[in-house]
Design a protein around this motif. Structure first.
Motif, mmCIF file in Angstrom:
data_model
loop_
_atom_site.group_PDB
_atom_site.id
_atom_site.type_symbol
_atom_site.label_atom_id
_atom_site.label_comp_id
_atom_site.label_asym_id
_atom_site.label_seq_id
_atom_site.Cartn_x
_atom_site.Cartn_y
_atom_site.Cartn_z
ATOM 1 N N GLY A 139 0.785 -1.227 0.000
ATOM 2 C CA GLY A 139 0.000 0.000 0.000
ATOM 3 C C GLY A 139 0.812 1.271 0.000
ATOM 4 N N HIS A 140 2.138 1.177 -0.133
ATOM 5 C CA HIS A 140 2.916 2.421 -0.088
ATOM 6 C C HIS A 140 2.645 3.290 -1.315
ATOM 7 C CE1 HIS A 140 6.751 0.502 -2.119
ATOM 8 N NE2 HIS A 140 5.940 0.982 -3.037
ATOM 9 N N THR A 155 -8.131 -3.212 -3.354
ATOM 10 C CA THR A 155 -9.400 -3.394 -2.641
ATOM 11 C C THR A 155 -9.287 -2.936 -1.193
ATOM 12 O OG1 THR A 155 -9.964 -5.242 -4.077
ATOM 13 C CG2 THR A 155 -11.157 -5.088 -1.999
ATOM 14 N N GLN A 156 -8.189 -3.267 -0.531
ATOM 15 C CA GLN A 156 -7.995 -2.818 0.853
ATOM 16 C C GLN A 156 -7.954 -1.301 0.936
ATOM 17 O OE1 GLN A 156 -4.447 -4.784 2.325
ATOM 18 N NE2 GLN A 156 -5.152 -6.745 1.506
ATOM 19 N N ALA A 177 -1.924 4.084 0.900
ATOM 20 C CA ALA A 177 -2.783 4.511 -0.207
ATOM 21 C C ALA A 177 -4.216 4.761 0.225
ATOM 22 C CB ALA A 177 -2.744 3.478 -1.329
ATOM 23 N N SER A 178 -4.624 4.222 1.362
ATOM 24 C CA SER A 178 -5.994 4.475 1.833
ATOM 25 C C SER A 178 -6.227 5.953 2.127
ATOM 26 C CB SER A 178 -6.298 3.634 3.081
ATOM 27 O OG SER A 178 -5.529 4.057 4.196
ATOM 28 N N LEU A 179 -5.141 6.699 2.407
ATOM 29 C CA LEU A 179 -5.303 8.120 2.693
ATOM 30 C C LEU A 179 -5.720 8.926 1.467
ATOM 31 C CD1 LEU A 179 -3.644 7.229 5.302
ATOM 32 C CD2 LEU A 179 -3.012 9.654 5.408
ATOM 33 N N ASP A 220 -6.675 -1.829 -14.568
ATOM 34 C CA ASP A 220 -7.080 -2.802 -15.567
ATOM 35 C C ASP A 220 -7.975 -3.834 -14.884
ATOM 36 O OD1 ASP A 220 -5.266 -4.367 -14.155
ATOM 37 O OD2 ASP A 220 -3.981 -4.821 -15.878
ATOM 38 N N GLU A 221 -8.605 -4.686 -15.661
ATOM 39 C CA GLU A 221 -9.552 -5.646 -15.084
ATOM 40 C C GLU A 221 -8.915 -6.543 -14.020
ATOM 41 O OE1 GLU A 221 -12.698 -5.909 -15.128
ATOM 42 O OE2 GLU A 221 -13.398 -4.738 -16.854
ATOM 43 N N PRO A 222 -7.681 -7.052 -14.234
ATOM 44 C CA PRO A 222 -7.088 -7.890 -13.182
ATOM 45 C C PRO A 222 -6.886 -7.141 -11.855
ATOM 46 C CG PRO A 222 -5.993 -8.311 -15.262
ATOM 47 C CD PRO A 222 -6.876 -7.123 -15.482
ATOM 48 N N ALA A 223 -6.492 -5.881 -11.899
ATOM 49 C CA ALA A 223 -6.290 -5.123 -10.656
ATOM 50 C C ALA A 223 -7.607 -4.816 -9.955
ATOM 51 C CB ALA A 223 -5.531 -3.825 -10.949
ATOM 52 N N ALA A 224 -8.697 -4.782 -10.727
ATOM 53 C CA ALA A 224 -10.018 -4.473 -10.175
ATOM 54 C C ALA A 224 -10.802 -5.724 -9.811
ATOM 55 C CB ALA A 224 -10.815 -3.656 -11.190
ATOM 56 N N ALA A 225 -10.191 -6.885 -9.926
ATOM 57 C CA ALA A 225 -10.931 -8.151 -9.840
ATOM 58 C C ALA A 225 -11.633 -8.371 -8.524
ATOM 59 C CB ALA A 225 -9.973 -9.312 -10.131
#
Length: 265
Positions: free
Chosen positions: A154-155, A229-230, A242-244, A257-262
């Protein structure tokens, strides 16, 4: 080929593309648009740039536009997110070298306007150099757009997971950091062995990133699906930097892309 689709996740705008090439092209489109709008308005465009495998297609696209004459970097100023420390700029593993190879040598960007944190400054001067980097950005009026990737932990930049409160984390300036174990493990691919990975880096602070007038988060590939997703659906916490981005969701676009959004549903 299916068309892109737009999701709204926790007040964040997420655009999902059929493949990484389409997502990268969309990121290049947005950067070119920023240049086209900022230069007439302010006389220059201030770009925050990222490194790693994900943005390479973006830089290929931007360089092709410059070669074709539809884009110019003549009035662009750039600031890169990070650099290993210590490292020489001509070292093929340095981010200065990466940027020269992938973008700087291919566009009409003046050398004195292409800013990358200096991995050769004496350690005793590193804090002053980092503070000066922040002053340069602020003197230029702040970043018009910041291009980001997301690490598996998440960095953003090398702003690694932290136990600070979200408010404390959001205020962090440019500084020296120790790399997280996951970051070091991922760097073995470039460095060749765990022992060869440089364990520290200079990174643009969270404060400057969140202050950008617009932010593009580009994430591609199935390995990024869990952390995307997290970041979008989990708690807003410095333990997942990255949540910030959700605290400034109105100026952030997630290009996946679709795989990252799966795993977003």
């Amino acid at each position: 080929m299916p068309a892109e689709r737009t999701l709204h996740v926790a007040d964040s705008t997420v655009i999902v593309f059929p493949d990484a090439a389409a997502a990268s092209r969309a990121a290049a489109d947005r950067i070119a648009r920023v240049v086209a709008e900022a230069v007439p308005a302010r006389g220059k465009a201030i770009l925050g740039l990222a490194t790693g495998a994900t943005p390479e297609r973006v830089y290929d696209d931007l360089a092709a536009r410059v070669k074709a004459g539809s884009l110019s970097f003549r009035d662009v100023v750039s600031y890169n997110l990070d650099e290993y420390y210590p490292i020489q700029p001509l070292d093929p593993l340095s981010y200065r070298y990466y940027m020269h190879r992938n973008l700087f040598s291919r566009v009409d960007l003046a050398p004195n306007r292409a800013h990358v944190l200096d991995g050769t400054v004496p350690e005793s001067a590193a804090a002053d150099h980092a503070a000066e980097f922040d002053r340069w950005i602020e003197a230029d009026g702040g970043l018009d757009v910041q291009l980001l990737g997301i690490g598996r932990n998440g960095h953003i930049g090398f702003n690694e997971p932290s136990e600070l409160s979200p408010a404390e984390f959001a205020a962090l300036p440019t500084r020296m950091v120790d790399l997280h174990p996951i970051t070091k493990a991922d760097a073995v691919r470039e460095f060749g062995s765990a022992e060869a990975v440089i364990p520290r880096a200079l990174t643009m602070g969270v404060r400057q990133i969140l202050a950008a007038r617009s932010i593009i988060m580009l994430a591609t590939g199935p390995k990024k699906a869990p952390v995307v997703t997290q970041a979008l659906k989990g708690p807003i916490t410095a333990s997942l930097p990255a949540s910030l981005l959700r605290t400034v969701a109105d100026k952030v676009v997630w290009l996946l892309d679709e795989p990252a959004a799966a795993e977003l549903g």
